[in-house]
Design an enzyme around this catalytic site. Structure first.
Site, PDB file in Angstrom:
ATOM      1  N   ASP A 138       6.771  -3.594  -0.884  1.00 36.95           N
ATOM      2  CA  ASP A 138       6.819  -3.047  -2.244  1.00 36.95           C
ATOM      3  C   ASP A 138       6.878  -1.522  -2.188  1.00 36.95           C
ATOM      4  OD1 ASP A 138       6.707  -3.287  -5.108  1.00 36.95           O
ATOM      5  OD2 ASP A 138       4.609  -2.669  -5.066  1.00 36.95           O
TER       6      ASP A 138
ATOM      7  N   GLY B  46       3.676  -2.768  -7.747  1.00 32.76           N
ATOM      8  CA  GLY B  46       2.265  -3.169  -7.625  1.00 32.76           C
ATOM      9  C   GLY B  46       1.488  -3.112  -8.931  1.00 32.76           C
ATOM     10  N   SER B  47       1.624  -2.030  -9.661  1.00 38.37           N
ATOM     11  CA  SER B  47       0.823  -1.885 -10.890  1.00 38.37           C
ATOM     12  C   SER B  47       1.658  -2.100 -12.151  1.00 38.37           C
ATOM     13  CB  SER B  47       0.184  -0.490 -10.930  1.00 38.37           C
ATOM     14  OG  SER B  47       1.187   0.513 -10.933  1.00 38.37           O
TER      15      SER B  47
ATOM     16  N   ALA C 273       0.829  -1.212   0.000  1.00 40.23           N
ATOM     17  CA  ALA C 273       0.000   0.000   0.000  1.00 40.23           C
ATOM     18  C   ALA C 273       0.868   1.268   0.000  1.00 40.23           C
ATOM     19  CB  ALA C 273      -0.943  -0.041   1.191  1.00 40.23           C
ATOM     20  N   ARG C 274       1.245   1.722   1.168  1.00 44.08           N
ATOM     21  CA  ARG C 274       2.119   2.886   1.284  1.00 44.08           C
ATOM     22  C   ARG C 274       3.073   2.675   2.457  1.00 44.08           C
ATOM     23  NH1 ARG C 274       0.910   3.805  -3.147  1.00 44.08           N
ATOM     24  NH2 ARG C 274      -0.079   5.633  -4.053  1.00 44.08           N
TER      25      ARG C 274
ATOM     26  N   GLU D 201      10.468   6.581  -0.271  1.00 46.11           N
ATOM     27  CA  GLU D 201      11.013   5.869  -1.425  1.00 46.11           C
ATOM     28  C   GLU D 201      11.480   6.842  -2.510  1.00 46.11           C
ATOM     29  OE1 GLU D 201       7.348   3.488  -1.992  1.00 46.11           O
ATOM     30  OE2 GLU D 201       7.218   4.378  -3.982  1.00 46.11           O
TER      31      GLU D 201
ATOM     32  N   HIS E 295       8.382  -0.968  -5.732  1.00 45.29           N
ATOM     33  CA  HIS E 295       7.047  -0.412  -6.038  1.00 45.29           C
ATOM     34  C   HIS E 295       6.531  -0.914  -7.412  1.00 45.29           C
ATOM     35  CE1 HIS E 295       4.250   3.172  -4.953  1.00 45.29           C
ATOM     36  NE2 HIS E 295       3.593   2.235  -5.618  1.00 45.29           N
TER      37      HIS E 295
HETATM   38  C1  8YV Z   1       1.951   3.524  -9.053  1.00 48.41           C
HETATM   39  C2  8YV Z   1       0.508   3.245  -6.913  1.00 48.41           C
HETATM   40  O1  8YV Z   1       3.006   2.733  -9.510  1.00 48.41           O
HETATM   41  O2  8YV Z   1      -1.588   3.476  -7.961  1.00 48.41           O
HETATM   42  C3  8YV Z   1      -0.923   3.652  -6.950  1.00 48.41           C
HETATM   43  O3  8YV Z   1      -1.407   4.174  -5.923  1.00 48.41           O
HETATM   44  O4  8YV Z   1       1.124   3.306  -5.920  1.00 48.41           O
HETATM   45  C4  8YV Z   1       1.186   2.672  -8.112  1.00 48.41           C
HETATM   46  O5  8YV Z   1       0.301   2.008  -8.942  1.00 48.41           O
HETATM   47  C5  8YV Z   1       2.501   4.851  -8.809  1.00 48.41           C
HETATM   48  O6  8YV Z   1       2.020   5.586  -7.789  1.00 48.41           O
HETATM   49  C6  8YV Z   1       2.445   5.546 -10.140  1.00 48.41           C
HETATM   50  O7  8YV Z   1       1.965   6.813 -10.153  1.00 48.41           O
END
Ligand code: 8YV
Length: 317
Positions: A260, A285-286, A235-236, A265, A283
């Site tokens: 992650d 995640g996406s 998450a964060r 960071e 990081h």
């Molecule tokens: C991103 C994320 O990689 O969507 C989010 O909140 O933390 C991640 O998907 C990142 O923040 C890209 O802007």
């Protein structure tokens, strides 16, 4: 055509679409812009398409040109933007929910598995080719049929629950409010974290960073977890107090941690790097092509709606 500052490169598919719809000011070198550069480059722009690493606090928002009317965040989390200050300045803020639910839930499972099955130590040993198979080589903790606590049962938390059921896990969760039975799918609600943590042999952090969740895993609350718990944070970084977590990882209170996301960071607390029971990613995640295209499209949809005088679907302020 409305002019949009795009603070980082988007995938080609997204940039093509963006360039058809807007006069996009791209950052071709893809460098991380400083605050001053952000303010300067957006001076003649109607909107900004930014990433989670771009901070828009009250001071920065106060310095933005009055021409800027929308900040389209390319992320589901929007703790990088002071949405109230933006609202006060008449700036709409949008995010990109839904499209990254699956990829982020996958990463939560990867973190839980990577930490509990000692993937970091395993990789090192395999790479060094100095291991000898034995019945007790790098014994980990098995997720199957154990209890999983989920902190934050939004879309991503629920997708983690769905995956964890494939491991036969019993799902417990804490959320601001109890979910309806059709969303709960049998998961057990805990109205306070003490009660959730007490059940969490494995804990997955999937809540946004808000004043209520910042520092939520701290010296006091980590004690509520069962001894030898495994924790994963997709998450964060702000949700975990690093000093308290490092202490708990050293003592064995926490068997292993998967991360992650980090406080400050891309920097990471140096003490973490001395620990063997940490599985870490930068990081990601996406970070799949399909998800990143989805995020870009969602941010562009929001800009399109906004400049067609429609309230964007993902406006958060
Ligand atoms: C991103 C994320 O990689 O969507 C989010 O909140 O933390 C991640 O998907 C990142 O923040 C890209 O802007």
């Amino acid at each position: 055509m409305k002019k949009i500052l795009v603070t980082r490169n988007l995938l080609e598919e997204n940039e093509k679409r963006l360039l058809k719809l807007f006069d996009a000011k791209l950052n071709k070198e893809d460098v991380v812009l400083t605050t001053d550069q952000l303010i300067e480059l957006s001076k003649d722009c109607d909107g900004i398409l930014c990433v989670g690493g771009n901070k828009f606090d009250k001071e920065i928002i106060g310095k933005l040109s009055p021409s800027v009317k929308i900040i389209a965040n390319y992320a589901v989390g929007y703790n990088n933007v002071d949405t109230n200050s933006a609202k006060a300045r008449g700036i709409a803020v949008t995010n990109t929910p839904e499209v990254l639910t699956d990829s982020t839930a996958d990463i939560s499972i990867l973190l839980l598995l990577g930490a509990s099955r000692r993937a970091y130590e395993g990789r090192k040993a395999a790479e060094q080719q100095n291991w000898t198979w034995s019945t007790n080589l790098l014994l980990g903790k098995q997720m199957s049929n154990r209890k999983l606590g989920i902190l934050g049962m939004g879309r991503i938390g629920r997708a983690v629950a769905q995956r964890a059921k494939g491991f036969g896990m019993e799902i417990h969760y804490h959320n601001r409010s109890k979910l309806s039975p059709d969303l709960e799918h049998g998961a057990i609600y805990h109205s306070d974290i003490k009660s959730l943590f007490a059940q969490s042999e494995f804990l997955s952090i999937n809540c946004p960073a808000t004043p209520d969740t910042i520092n939520l895993l701290n010296e006091e609350t980590i004690k509520y977890l069962p001894d030898g718990a495994v924790v994963a944070n997709a998450a964060r970084g702000d949700v975990i107090n690093d000093d308290a977590m490092i202490k708990a990882m050293k003592s064995g209170k926490i068997f292993a941690l998967g991360l992650d996301v980090y406080n400050g960071e891309p920097k990471i607390n140096e003490e973490y790097l001395k620990l063997h029971n940490l599985f870490l990613l930068p990081h990601l995640g996406s970070a799949t092509k399909v998800t990143r295209i989805g995020m870009g499209d969602r941010a562009i949809d929001n800009l399109e709606d906004f400049f067609s005088n429609k309230r964007p679907k993902d406006q958060v302020n």
